[in-house]
Write a protein that holds these residues in place. Sequence first.
Motif, mmCIF file in Angstrom:
data_model
loop_
_atom_site.group_PDB
_atom_site.id
_atom_site.type_symbol
_atom_site.label_atom_id
_atom_site.label_comp_id
_atom_site.label_asym_id
_atom_site.label_seq_id
_atom_site.Cartn_x
_atom_site.Cartn_y
_atom_site.Cartn_z
ATOM 1 N N ASP A 1 -20.856 21.230 7.848
ATOM 2 C CA ASP A 1 -21.407 19.790 7.856
ATOM 3 C C ASP A 1 -20.075 18.859 8.183
ATOM 4 O O ASP A 1 -18.984 19.326 8.115
ATOM 5 C CB ASP A 1 -21.496 19.173 6.300
ATOM 6 C CG ASP A 1 -22.922 20.307 6.066
ATOM 7 O OD1 ASP A 1 -23.769 20.881 7.135
ATOM 8 O OD2 ASP A 1 -22.599 20.834 5.092
ATOM 9 N N SER A 2 -19.947 17.738 8.342
ATOM 10 C CA SER A 2 -19.437 16.968 8.881
ATOM 11 C C SER A 2 -18.730 16.283 7.747
ATOM 12 O O SER A 2 -19.670 16.448 6.489
ATOM 13 C CB SER A 2 -20.132 15.227 9.042
ATOM 14 O OG SER A 2 -19.094 14.144 9.323
ATOM 15 N N LYS A 3 -17.549 15.581 7.489
ATOM 16 C CA LYS A 3 -16.899 16.089 6.228
ATOM 17 C C LYS A 3 -16.205 14.609 6.170
ATOM 18 O O LYS A 3 -15.838 14.448 7.438
ATOM 19 C CB LYS A 3 -16.318 16.354 6.062
ATOM 20 C CG LYS A 3 -16.749 17.810 5.434
ATOM 21 C CD LYS A 3 -17.122 17.116 4.031
ATOM 22 C CE LYS A 3 -18.328 18.638 3.104
ATOM 23 N NZ LYS A 3 -18.375 18.348 1.742
ATOM 24 N N GLN A 4 -15.810 14.037 5.079
ATOM 25 C CA GLN A 4 -14.903 12.408 5.108
ATOM 26 C C GLN A 4 -13.780 12.690 4.584
ATOM 27 O O GLN A 4 -14.017 13.290 3.774
ATOM 28 C CB GLN A 4 -15.915 11.364 4.410
ATOM 29 C CG GLN A 4 -15.213 9.868 4.500
ATOM 30 C CD GLN A 4 -15.639 8.765 3.847
ATOM 31 O OE1 GLN A 4 -16.153 8.359 3.049
ATOM 32 N NE2 GLN A 4 -16.135 8.073 4.976
ATOM 33 N N ALA A 5 -12.908 12.301 4.868
ATOM 34 C CA ALA A 5 -11.543 12.607 4.633
ATOM 35 C C ALA A 5 -10.264 11.783 4.687
ATOM 36 O O ALA A 5 -10.700 11.100 5.436
ATOM 37 C CB ALA A 5 -10.749 14.027 5.606
ATOM 38 N N ILE A 6 -9.329 11.770 3.943
ATOM 39 C CA ILE A 6 -8.615 10.629 3.769
ATOM 40 C C ILE A 6 -7.103 11.526 3.921
ATOM 41 O O ILE A 6 -6.991 12.752 3.032
ATOM 42 C CB ILE A 6 -8.418 10.081 2.002
ATOM 43 C CG1 ILE A 6 -9.623 9.346 0.967
ATOM 44 C CG2 ILE A 6 -7.386 9.585 1.861
ATOM 45 C CD1 ILE A 6 -9.908 8.974 0.354
ATOM 46 N N VAL A 7 -5.960 11.674 4.578
ATOM 47 C CA VAL A 7 -5.179 11.479 5.144
ATOM 48 C C VAL A 7 -4.330 10.699 4.416
ATOM 49 O O VAL A 7 -3.810 9.470 4.187
ATOM 50 C CB VAL A 7 -4.979 11.241 6.165
ATOM 51 C CG1 VAL A 7 -4.045 12.414 7.137
ATOM 52 C CG2 VAL A 7 -6.007 12.095 7.181
ATOM 53 N N LYS A 8 -3.123 11.368 3.275
ATOM 54 C CA LYS A 8 -2.186 10.571 2.954
ATOM 55 C C LYS A 8 -0.322 11.731 3.749
ATOM 56 O O LYS A 8 -0.324 12.882 2.986
ATOM 57 C CB LYS A 8 -1.959 10.741 1.911
ATOM 58 C CG LYS A 8 -3.056 10.386 0.571
ATOM 59 C CD LYS A 8 -3.142 9.823 -0.494
ATOM 60 C CE LYS A 8 -3.871 8.952 -1.387
ATOM 61 N NZ LYS A 8 -3.757 9.395 -2.352
ATOM 62 N N THR A 9 0.062 11.276 4.360
ATOM 63 C CA THR A 9 1.070 11.595 4.013
ATOM 64 C C THR A 9 2.397 11.210 4.042
ATOM 65 O O THR A 9 2.912 9.480 3.693
ATOM 66 C CB THR A 9 1.707 11.590 5.608
ATOM 67 O OG1 THR A 9 0.127 12.028 6.795
ATOM 68 C CG2 THR A 9 3.442 11.659 7.020
ATOM 69 N N GLN A 10 3.718 11.416 3.700
ATOM 70 C CA GLN A 10 5.304 11.078 2.994
ATOM 71 C C GLN A 10 6.044 11.703 3.308
ATOM 72 O O GLN A 10 6.070 12.721 4.043
ATOM 73 C CB GLN A 10 4.735 11.083 1.385
ATOM 74 C CG GLN A 10 4.121 10.546 0.829
ATOM 75 C CD GLN A 10 3.256 10.030 -0.633
ATOM 76 O OE1 GLN A 10 3.510 12.009 -0.905
ATOM 77 N NE2 GLN A 10 3.013 9.228 -1.593
ATOM 78 N N ILE A 11 7.008 11.112 3.831
ATOM 79 C CA ILE A 11 8.725 12.094 4.244
ATOM 80 C C ILE A 11 9.509 11.654 2.989
ATOM 81 O O ILE A 11 9.806 10.531 1.822
ATOM 82 C CB ILE A 11 9.386 10.495 5.430
ATOM 83 C CG1 ILE A 11 8.173 10.837 6.182
ATOM 84 C CG2 ILE A 11 10.110 11.674 5.956
ATOM 85 C CD1 ILE A 11 7.047 11.663 6.206
ATOM 86 N N TYR A 12 9.761 12.868 2.530
ATOM 87 C CA TYR A 12 10.455 13.264 1.817
ATOM 88 C C TYR A 12 12.501 13.650 2.264
ATOM 89 O O TYR A 12 12.268 14.332 3.544
ATOM 90 C CB TYR A 12 10.394 14.711 0.585
ATOM 91 C CG TYR A 12 9.105 13.550 -0.271
ATOM 92 C CD1 TYR A 12 9.354 13.742 -1.130
ATOM 93 C CD2 TYR A 12 7.819 14.242 0.549
ATOM 94 C CE1 TYR A 12 8.580 13.071 -2.245
ATOM 95 C CE2 TYR A 12 6.810 14.195 -0.167
ATOM 96 C CZ TYR A 12 6.993 13.693 -1.214
ATOM 97 O OH TYR A 12 6.288 13.149 -1.823
ATOM 98 N N GLU A 13 14.148 14.426 1.704
ATOM 99 C CA GLU A 13 14.335 13.979 2.305
ATOM 100 C C GLU A 13 14.433 15.853 1.915
ATOM 101 O O GLU A 13 13.553 16.398 0.989
ATOM 102 C CB GLU A 13 15.525 13.850 1.069
ATOM 103 C CG GLU A 13 16.150 12.131 1.625
ATOM 104 C CD GLU A 13 17.318 11.406 0.988
ATOM 105 O OE1 GLU A 13 17.432 12.264 -0.002
ATOM 106 O OE2 GLU A 13 17.629 10.532 1.331
ATOM 107 N N LEU A 14 15.052 15.684 2.702
ATOM 108 C CA LEU A 14 15.425 18.009 2.285
ATOM 109 C C LEU A 14 16.862 18.226 2.413
ATOM 110 O O LEU A 14 17.625 17.766 3.522
ATOM 111 C CB LEU A 14 15.025 18.771 3.561
ATOM 112 C CG LEU A 14 14.611 20.614 3.361
ATOM 113 C CD1 LEU A 14 13.603 20.697 2.415
ATOM 114 C CD2 LEU A 14 13.730 20.486 4.929
#
Length: 843
Positions: free
Chosen positions: A231-244
């Motif tokens: 089925d078709s899906k609606q998605a939320i994409v969240k991206t964050q950057i962290y120190e490593l």
Amino acid sequence: MMKKALKLILLLPFIYSCKSQVTNHTFVRNEQGNPISLDEDWRFIRYGYQPDGTYRPEPDSLYQLTVDDTQWEELDVPHDFGITGPFRMDLAGNTGRLPYQGIGWYRKDFYVNPSDADQSFYIDFDGVMAYAKIWLNGKYVGTWPYGYNSFRLDLTPYINFNGKNTIAVRTDTEKWDSRWYPGAGIYRNVWLIKTGKVHVKHWGSKIGTSNFKEKSVDLDISLEIENKLPDSKQAIVKTQIYELDHNDRIGKKVLSFDQHQIQIEPRGIQKIKLKKNFPNFKYWDISSPNRYVACTRIIVDGKVTDRHYSSFGIRDIKVSRNGFFLNGRRVEIKGVCNHHDLGALGAAVNTSALERQLDILLEMGCNSIRTSHNPPTPELLYLADKKGILIMDEAFDAWERGKREWDYNKLYPEWHQKDLEAMVRRDWNHPSVIFWSIGNEVMEQQNVAMTQHLVDIVKQLDSTRPVTNGYNDPNGGRASGACQALDIMGVNYFFGEQAKWDKDERYKDKPTIGTETSSCISSRGVYFGGDTLRKDFQITSYDLDSPPWGCKPDVQFATNHQYPHLLGEYVWTGFDYLGEPTPFNSDKTNLLNFRTDPGKKKELMEQLKKLEESQPPSRSSYFGIVDMAGFPKDRYYLYQSVWRPDYPMTHILPHWNWPDRIGKKIPVHVYTSGTEAELFVNGKSYGKKTKTPGKDYRLVWDDVVYTPGVVKVIAYKNGKKWAEDEIKTTGKAQKIVLSSDKTNIHAAKKELAFIKISLTDESGYVVPTACIPLKIEVSGNGRLVATDNGDPTSFTPFQSNCRESFNGLALAIVQADSKKKGNIHIKVTGEGLKDGEMDIAVK
């Protein structure tokens, strides 16, 4: 078997947890955030060619669930089933005289939680040698024939959520030809991946940069989001950057992208692009390898279905006629070529063994590695990212026309694009990777269309890095115009007509690098008198010998000085490796170095024929700057003197134990980062010598008369004392002294301790001629993994606890037992020697 099943069940809470926070957790690897190691508790059996040369027929259908594998060998991977030997003179020297050709079957059981029936399951193989075929619960899952590439397979359709799952892997090296020792079996790590049905696609996160300014940069992220549902899906994409940090701990959050809401078609893939200015970022550089990690969360119907990690670094690279530039400054490539084996460990990957190699090379002044001639294990790139090492990532040793009957030429028509794309996609976020290489000394060096085709494959995926190819026919590649498709001209050895091509309109602005240089050959601690360079299948360590296509290091240094626009060099090789024991190697692919010189080709052919008839007893190379046990040869200090000009150092050779040459002249060579030096023997000065810039890279005293005692050198720079060194005539070997690269090791991390065994006289000086049988005993919470001594003619099995020292040194490799507690005790004995003992703490 019940014990192993229980162990896997106990892992389930960790396998199926989904961390609610990111910071203060340890980064494991790129891709989904909870990778589960499948390295432990496999069963193994070998069919086809056996180690002793006999043949064991392979039964049918060993992937079936009904197969009784209770009598198979129990082991962990990574595993190389060729390295246990035995060495056999009837096997080829170019592959180390080891029985790597055979059919290996591996089986393993695992369980999944029934509540995860709505999840997707994948298996990631970092590398299987070769022609891997995989089944799950008796059902065929897929294949990947090229043993050097990583790959993922979807297990979801075949998973049993209500009981045991059995994975079966067949590997086949019977028809895998190689010019060096390739290893055999599941020789890299294996991972189980669990994620939601909507997730970031495998290698579906690409991180780039643009618009560099003094204190900010634009961060560009491309994501491929995959929907495995009907089925078709609606998605939320969240991206964050962290120190490593350097210990792979995820630190503070430094950047957040605006969330994206997307609609993904049934069983479709949606691509999105993110862009945001990143102020006050930290550069990734050789001296300051700052890293970050991007965490992307996919949220569907209010639930996190995927948490995906991609480590990266921010650096600006450019190449031109004027050189290679990293973050705006010119950096000379001071590199080495390395094959993938780890000496006595064979091809089986171990992170601590790789790290030891890199640390030894860094101390020499090396800043780059060419992954000769194949995609490397992922661990090499993670370590290079952490340590600030530059990487030339190489794909192939052959294209459609093979150098050997069963090399990559059999795979090229169907697999070359898949393999090249797999390498680029897997490695495109590693800041250490600065060059892509599409091949090494391939037969089609003059083929314009094929070269352009492979470059195009790379450029369609990643246009931010230069592409090169290693030419041992650089004149042919230039004359045909094939190398015009490349960003960088890669030259293996033949710089004789560099001036001509620098004037050619087509190439006068073409950046050029030595993709292979020198090929100097030597045995550690071996020296001959007079003009003798080779004797008893050993080679002098005066660093004067090379095969016909190579040169001593000094010549290449002078070439680099003569052509300052060259980007630098990759020396063949950093470490000695299994196989290819040139000049005692009858492999006819050596003739390819003289494909355009019939006279030299005929001369070399005659030499190879004699070698084939004589069957030299050599099992490993002589090319290494460091021997196979990890002990530096004299050449190490020659490179250190040139590559670390600001590091005060000096080194004297040969040793000073010559009881049969008293009163005779012995040449003394000195490697120093100084500009001049004075030599003394027992206090008597043999005078000062001065380097001529661009000409002299060692200082030589040919008229030194041997008398036992002390040889000392004092080096100067700009008229001031810079460094000094001395060597002494030692007494006979009296003691065994042990030292380790680590004082403690982690059992759970499969860390190894490398124990250096030194034979010393009563005063504690290493006896440089001591070749004495030793016995190594390991007790307590550990085991002996392997031994070595750096002797390329030694046929003692690497797993033996009896090992003769070679010119005063030997090596023992030990590992802790994760199932026990306590420390490891190592004891080494030898007739007439005081025992050596030490403990390694286990965490």
